[in-house]
Motif scaffolding. Sequence first.
Motif, mmCIF file in Angstrom:
data_model
loop_
_atom_site.group_PDB
_atom_site.id
_atom_site.type_symbol
_atom_site.label_atom_id
_atom_site.label_comp_id
_atom_site.label_asym_id
_atom_site.label_seq_id
_atom_site.Cartn_x
_atom_site.Cartn_y
_atom_site.Cartn_z
ATOM 1 N N LYS A 159 1.026 -1.243 0.082
ATOM 2 C CA LYS A 159 -0.036 0.127 0.139
ATOM 3 C C LYS A 159 0.991 1.206 -0.177
ATOM 4 O O LYS A 159 0.802 2.232 -0.761
ATOM 5 C CB LYS A 159 -0.833 -0.098 1.161
ATOM 6 C CG LYS A 159 -1.982 1.165 1.091
ATOM 7 C CD LYS A 159 -2.904 1.254 2.467
ATOM 8 C CE LYS A 159 -3.864 2.234 2.041
ATOM 9 N NZ LYS A 159 -3.533 3.624 1.914
ATOM 10 N N GLN A 160 1.813 1.144 0.922
ATOM 11 C CA GLN A 160 2.737 2.347 0.935
ATOM 12 C C GLN A 160 3.299 2.654 -0.438
ATOM 13 O O GLN A 160 3.636 3.747 -1.019
ATOM 14 C CB GLN A 160 4.023 2.204 1.908
ATOM 15 C CG GLN A 160 3.298 2.299 3.091
ATOM 16 C CD GLN A 160 4.242 1.753 4.629
ATOM 17 O OE1 GLN A 160 5.250 1.285 4.119
ATOM 18 N NE2 GLN A 160 3.934 1.730 5.603
ATOM 19 N N GLU B 295 2.143 1.685 -3.258
ATOM 20 C CA GLU B 295 1.383 2.149 -4.333
ATOM 21 C C GLU B 295 1.155 3.658 -4.167
ATOM 22 O O GLU B 295 0.777 4.515 -5.337
ATOM 23 C CB GLU B 295 0.096 1.358 -4.328
ATOM 24 C CG GLU B 295 0.263 -0.016 -5.155
ATOM 25 C CD GLU B 295 -0.890 -1.035 -4.564
ATOM 26 O OE1 GLU B 295 -1.808 -0.648 -4.143
ATOM 27 O OE2 GLU B 295 -0.677 -2.209 -5.210
ATOM 28 N N ASP B 296 0.841 4.199 -2.810
ATOM 29 C CA ASP B 296 0.573 5.477 -2.467
ATOM 30 C C ASP B 296 1.764 6.199 -3.052
ATOM 31 O O ASP B 296 1.662 7.380 -3.513
ATOM 32 C CB ASP B 296 0.519 5.551 -0.738
ATOM 33 C CG ASP B 296 -0.878 5.029 -0.575
ATOM 34 O OD1 ASP B 296 -1.854 4.567 -1.477
ATOM 35 O OD2 ASP B 296 -1.131 4.722 0.651
ATOM 36 N N GLN B 297 2.987 5.854 -2.735
ATOM 37 C CA GLN B 297 4.512 6.749 -3.332
ATOM 38 C C GLN B 297 4.405 6.756 -4.604
ATOM 39 O O GLN B 297 4.800 7.927 -5.163
ATOM 40 C CB GLN B 297 5.491 6.033 -2.670
ATOM 41 C CG GLN B 297 7.005 6.972 -2.683
ATOM 42 C CD GLN B 297 8.108 6.311 -2.117
ATOM 43 O OE1 GLN B 297 8.491 5.064 -2.764
ATOM 44 N NE2 GLN B 297 8.650 6.651 -1.215
ATOM 45 N N LYS C 45 1.893 6.619 -6.794
ATOM 46 C CA LYS C 45 0.910 7.746 -7.365
ATOM 47 C C LYS C 45 1.402 9.071 -7.116
ATOM 48 O O LYS C 45 1.210 9.731 -7.918
ATOM 49 C CB LYS C 45 -0.298 7.482 -6.492
ATOM 50 C CG LYS C 45 -1.599 8.314 -7.010
ATOM 51 C CD LYS C 45 -2.763 8.112 -6.197
ATOM 52 C CE LYS C 45 -3.849 8.845 -6.907
ATOM 53 N NZ LYS C 45 -3.695 10.364 -6.855
#
Length: 547
Positions: free
Chosen positions: A261-262, A264-266, A268
């Motif tokens: 998740k981290q 993918e967030d980064q 983006k």
Amino acid sequence: MISVDGLTVAFGGTTLFKDISFVINEKDRIAIMGKNGAGKSTLLKIIAGESTPSGGRVSAPKDAVIAYLPQHLLTENTRTVFEEAAMAFAEIHAMEQQIAYLNEQLTIRTDYESEAYFSIIEELSTLSEKFYAIEEINYDAEVEKILMGLGFSREDFTRPTGDFSGGWRMRIELAKILLQKPDLILLDEPTNHMDIESIQWLEDFIINSAKAVIIISHDRAFVDKITTRTIEVTMGRIYDYKVNYSRYLELRKERREQQQKQFEDQQKMIADNEEFIERFKGTYSKTLQVQSRVKMLDKITLVEVDEEDTAALRLKFPASPRSGSYPVRVQDLTKNYDSHTVFDKVSLTIERGEKVAFVGKNGQGKSTLVKAMMKQIDFDGKLELGHNVMIGYFAQNQASLLEENLTVFQTIDDVARGDIRTKVKDLLGAFMFGADSMTKKVKVLSGGEKTRLAMIKLLLEPVNFLILDEPTNHLDMKTKDILKAALKDFDGTLVLVSHDRDFLDGLATKIYEFDNRQIKEHIGDIYDFLETKKYKNLSEIERNTKG
């Protein structure tokens, strides 16, 4: 307390691990986990003092004793089993002899005022203090207890160690380690070549008698039972969990989901900023914002997601003709080797589609019955194979039958048929053959690699009766899961000779126990059998005590 401080191992431009640190406390029971090639065995050798790291160090108290059992032993000698195991006390016996010698010197010498005389007194004092601080034990009784716990009989005690296979010599080395009662025991795959009873004895010893222990093992039940801490080696670093293996798997999954998740967030956030920079890089009013975002991206530390073996290969056996209803019928089977009777007038029937396990102490006839089924030995009595039985046989020596001049890939590609032909590389990968290994010739492979290759080759042959003798040695947990799933789906008949309880659990539905020249049938799975056997033994002890 033993400290591992900033260990780094690098060779040939590759960094195995970098700047790893942890502390080993008294009574810690640690499992080292990680995929093959992650550096688990290397880490154990460094802690044992057998290998030198590129950087960092291992610190231990001056009088700490660290004992190491490697995967493979290279030594042989002509001592008896008992004599070799008793070498665990060689230092104590040497100390005792030196004390006797020094006492004799003080009795016969007359130079009472000399420096040499005072030196003898000083050495005797130091040595005596150390010797009498050691707990007084009956050494012979201790040697006997440990050897019998590890599966040796009293008759074995006087046999030379050279008579025994590598697996049994490994047990002798393990006996020496356990007798020394070290501050830290390092064990690399200790349960390979052990029967279930010896593994359970070792579990109890480690839990109740050992100090600190670090273990590498692919025996899930063994690891779960004894360990209280799991250290994972992955991508050059470690993660330290204060839990056993099963709980570690749950926490590891949670950790990886958080990382994903981290990541993918980064990703983006990076994409959004790169889009902003590209869009406004020529716009005067946005110059400062563009420069600020460029600097921010330059300084960013990328989130790494730990590697995961995603080779979730579903292995399917090729179709084969149906066998008769009773693939094996045994009646009044007797086998003698000179004056030694392996089994005496045993009878059993294995039905089509049954999945059975042969269990019992080593030397009780499990492999002998398999050889009888394979028509490799003579015997008295009757053993019949049913109609249209096509046997696929795997034993540790199957590796020696491979064609040495073929590559790893050719060996499997030559026997693959149908859909599996498109998945040969995936299949090899699942059995721990990386891209660089597939072009190697069979003759340069290690014993473990040849064993795994022989296993894959067997699984691709069309048979309806599989006999597997210790199939899980040299397989990691992921590979064992793939093999177990394939065997569950196998619609033929299966005979397993194995000591791996986790592997047998849910796979074998009938247990044949080999003991005291007889074969006893137990309906149910491996844990039902073990529970019943434990109760039976306790009842026998109680009866003997009352009598």
